[in-house]
Design an enzyme around this catalytic site. Structure first.
Site, PDB file in Angstrom:
ATOM      1  N   HIS A 167       1.318  -0.994  -0.043  1.00 35.43           N
ATOM      2  CA  HIS A 167      -0.043  -0.270  -0.403  1.00 35.43           C
ATOM      3  C   HIS A 167       0.724   0.994   0.113  1.00 35.43           C
ATOM      4  CE1 HIS A 167      -2.163   2.974   2.305  1.00 35.43           C
ATOM      5  NE2 HIS A 167      -3.216   2.305   1.283  1.00 35.43           N
ATOM      6  N   ASN A 168       0.567   2.142  -0.695  1.00 36.73           N
ATOM      7  CA  ASN A 168       1.338   3.311  -1.064  1.00 36.73           C
ATOM      8  C   ASN A 168       2.679   2.535  -1.423  1.00 36.73           C
ATOM      9  OD1 ASN A 168      -0.678   4.563  -0.465  1.00 36.73           O
ATOM     10  ND2 ASN A 168      -0.630   5.612   1.478  1.00 36.73           N
ATOM     11  N   GLU A 197       1.454  -0.030  -5.463  1.00 36.23           N
ATOM     12  CA  GLU A 197       0.519   0.983  -5.419  1.00 36.23           C
ATOM     13  C   GLU A 197       1.208   1.871  -6.445  1.00 36.23           C
ATOM     14  OE1 GLU A 197      -3.563   2.743  -3.350  1.00 36.23           O
ATOM     15  OE2 GLU A 197      -1.586   2.566  -2.078  1.00 36.23           O
ATOM     16  N   ASP A 199      -0.012   6.400  -6.733  1.00 34.04           N
ATOM     17  CA  ASP A 199      -0.918   7.264  -6.733  1.00 34.04           C
ATOM     18  C   ASP A 199      -0.708   8.637  -7.456  1.00 34.04           C
ATOM     19  OD1 ASP A 199      -2.140   5.818  -4.505  1.00 34.04           O
ATOM     20  OD2 ASP A 199      -2.337   7.755  -2.809  1.00 34.04           O
ATOM     21  N   HIS A 212       1.527  11.428  -1.932  1.00 36.20           N
ATOM     22  CA  HIS A 212       0.381  10.701  -1.508  1.00 36.20           C
ATOM     23  C   HIS A 212      -0.668  12.504  -1.092  1.00 36.20           C
ATOM     24  CE1 HIS A 212      -2.526   9.430   2.347  1.00 36.20           C
ATOM     25  NE2 HIS A 212      -2.494   8.310   1.219  1.00 36.20           N
ATOM     26  N   GLU A 246      -4.245   4.442  -8.273  1.00 36.81           N
ATOM     27  CA  GLU A 246      -5.096   5.355  -7.820  1.00 36.81           C
ATOM     28  C   GLU A 246      -4.607   7.058  -8.875  1.00 36.81           C
ATOM     29  OE1 GLU A 246      -7.339   5.944  -5.172  1.00 36.81           O
ATOM     30  OE2 GLU A 246      -6.028   4.012  -5.138  1.00 36.81           O
TER      31      GLU A 246
END
Length: 631
Positions: A167-168, A197, A199, A212, A246
């Protein structure tokens, strides 16, 4: 010792320093912790000059290599307590190490490999020194080496596997102020992570950036992230990598993303359905060395195929989607408290909030998607999860869901069997809740218990959840794909992690904790050491037992304590060993840990290697145990 290395040559100048003593021990193939050696050196430097004689070095050597527990085993099988005959070694391997597929040549190979005294080796015998070296070798580790390569059937559809997921991935610290760094992607891939992931946000000069959003985290260029992934994607595993986007970019920068993906990955980027997989998910085997894009998608796979080789630049589709507003509240407006202590505390809080009815809040959101990027999404289209019933009626085979941890946790408790039937058909990704601004992690085990394939953790945050993650994916050669147990793949399954069937075939596991070997030293080598052995699995299998405390000894503590566990669902169970230094005021100090799947353990006398909080090896620090289990 004298047979292999003429020590007198090293002492020509008389005495040697600590630094030279460490180098000499290394030359003698003796693994040792430099801090432990420092204290032992100091104790044996009789004149306190920082230099020792050859006799003083011999004393240090004996202290470091002396293992009373190994002597006891050796003497049990040696006829004269000096030499182990080949036939005695065979007996030991069969009776104690459970070497069932045994041939006499294995004993001969062990002698040839580990016996340092040439005359003894030629006589097909083993001295204590050779036996000790064998017992300290990788062949006597707790993890069974038959699981350190890909051994599972890799031809099942992707839904049938647990997939190592992060995640992230771009973050290496917290989610508000921390830096974004390519190292996040590199280190995750090196660990075998298969779902990353990214973003994505609009950047200056039409260059998409990764960070983020709406925070103070630093930014990376999308193209440099993709280049780093391209370089390291298949270093640890040849099985497919999923890029979970994302995507917050404008259509024009989405086109830049699509061009970057195509230019960087080339044929490795999966942009069309594979032959024979137009209406079903392919397997990891069929997708070897492939990159998959996970994102929202316009239209069907058939429509994508019809647009093959056409110019899609400038083509944009807009659609309206219902977006659930993430609520980390209990319905009264009060923030749900962050979990503290162990996971049992967290579960207790969840139980307490069960009585509260949470009314979902939705908002309409218009989304614009570039056709160029959309058409790169094949088997991993992101589809909003509404309910198990809705998915069963309408969700397509190539559509996957992302569910936040709070919602996923409620579903595991209220509808576990429906959750399992859902994950049998569709890839499901569970991600940490938004309030984890410090990049803390949840317990991944509860979501593996219901078959969630992609349980995404913050890889940059050390601690128990990442220990479980690393332990889980030791299996199947650290490939990042672990085949789910049959009861999580069967469409007629009756399995429920909260209600284990009476006729289930449990495993009775006995661990005899014998000793510790050069545990990470605390103050002046005088740690008050203890060991916790803990099982993670279905709720009924969650248990832990603790040894007594051995006072002021981190070098060679001996416990000789036996723990027994009855494990109802061993196929999902992990076992974790933790060494600690007892602290009466500030709490216990973590010394090291090791986690692995219960069914990947060797039986017999085994060495448990210890790892730091950051996952680094602490060799030679380890535990010495005896393992026995029946089913």
């Amino acid at each position: 010792m004298e047979n292999k290395y003429p020590l007198r040559n090293d002492f020509k100048g008389g005495k040697i320093t600590l630094e030279k003593a460490l180098k000499l021990l290394e030359k003698l193939d003796i693994q040792c912790n430099a801090i432990h050696v420092k204290y032992i050196f100091k104790d044996n430097d009789r004149l306190k000059q920082g230099r020792i004689t050859i006799e003083e070095f011999r004393t240090i050597y004996r202290i470091i290599t002396y293992r009373e527990e190994i002597i006891e085993i050796f003497n049990t099988y040696s006829e004269n307590r000096k030499i182990l005959l080949e036939k005695n070694l065979v007996k030991f391997l069969m009776q104690e190490q459970y070497t069932l597929d045994f041939s006499e040549s294995i004993a001969s190979e062990i002698i040839q490999k580990y016996e340092p005294i040439e005359e003894v080796k030629q006589a097909h015998q083993m001295s204590f020194e050779g036996f000790r070296r064998y017992m300290d070798s990788s062949e006597c580790l707790l993890f069974d080496n038959k699981y350190d390569h890909v051994y599972q059937d890799m031809t099942h559809p992707l839904t049938d596997y647990f997939i190592s997921s992060s995640h992230n991935t771009y973050l290496i610290s917290d989610q508000l102020w921390g830096p974004s760094d390519l190292w996040g992607y590199i280190s995750a891939l090196v660990k075998g992570c298969r779902c990353l992931e990214i973003d994505c946000w609009d950047g200056s000069q039409n260059e998409p950036v990764v960070y983020h959003g709406y925070t103070f985290t630093s930014k990376l260029l999308f193209k440099t992230v993709i280049q780093a992934i391209h370089k390291y994607a298949f270093v640890a595993s040849e099985y497919p990598v999923v890029l979970s986007l994302e995507n917050h970019c404008s259509p024009s920068q989405q086109e830049v993303m699509a061009d970057t993906l195509l230019a960087t990955f080339g044929d490795a980027l999966l942009s069309y359905t594979l032959d024979n997989f137009s209406d079903r998910l392919p397997s990891p085997e069929a997708l070897k060395f492939k990159i998959l894009v996970r994102n929202k998608k316009i239209g069907t796979l058939h429509e994508t195929l019809e647009r093959k080789d056409s110019d899609k630049h400038g083509q944009v589709e807009e659609f309206e989607e219902e977006e659930e507003i993430e609520q980390e509240e209990d319905g009264s407006g009060a923030q749900e408290p962050e979990p503290v202590g162990d996971f049992q505390d967290d579960l207790a809080k969840e139980e307490q909030s069960k009585r509260v009815v949470r009314i979902p809040l939705f908002r309409k959101k218009k989304i614009k998607i570039s056709m160029a990027l959309s058409d790169l999404v094949i088997y991993t289209k992101v589809e909003k999860f509404k309910s198990f019933h809705h998915s069963n009626l309408y969700q397509q085979f190539n559509e996957s869901n992302s569910i936040g941890e709070s919602q996923a946790r409620k579903l595991t408790k209220l509808a576990a069997r429906e959750f399992i039937l859902h994950t049998r058909k569709f890839i499901t990704r569970v991600y940490p809740k938004a309030t984890r601004a410090d990049s803390s992690n949840f317990n991944p085990q509860e979501f593996w218990n219901v078959g969630c394939q992609m349980v995404a953790l913050n890889f940059q945050t050390p601690g128990l959840p990442m220990d479980l993650q690393n332990g889980k994916f030791l299996d199947n050669g650290c490939s990042g794909y672990v085949l789910k147990p049959r009861f999580l793949r069967d469409k007629k399954t009756k399995f429920n992690p909260h209600k284990v069937l009476i006729d289930n075939n449990p495993l009775t596991l006995t661990i005899r904790l014998i000793s510790g070997i050069q545990l990470p030293p605390s103050y002046q080598n005088k740690a008050d050491t203890l060991v916790i052995v803990e099982i993670f699995g279905v709720p009924n299998d969650q248990m832990k037992q603790q040894s007594r405390v051995i006072k002021k000894n981190a070098f060679n503590p001996r416990w000789n304590e036996t723990f027994t566990f009855v494990i109802q669902v061993p196929e999902l169970a992990l076992i974790r060993f933790v060494a600690e230094n007892q602290g009466l005021i500030a709490g216990n100090e973590f010394l090291g840990q090791y986690t692995l799947p219960v069914l990947c353990m060797n039986r017999g006398y085994r060495r448990v290697p210890l790892f730091s909080k950051m996952g680094e090896s602490l060799e030679p620090a380890s535990l010495f145990i005896y393992v026995w289990y029946i089913r």
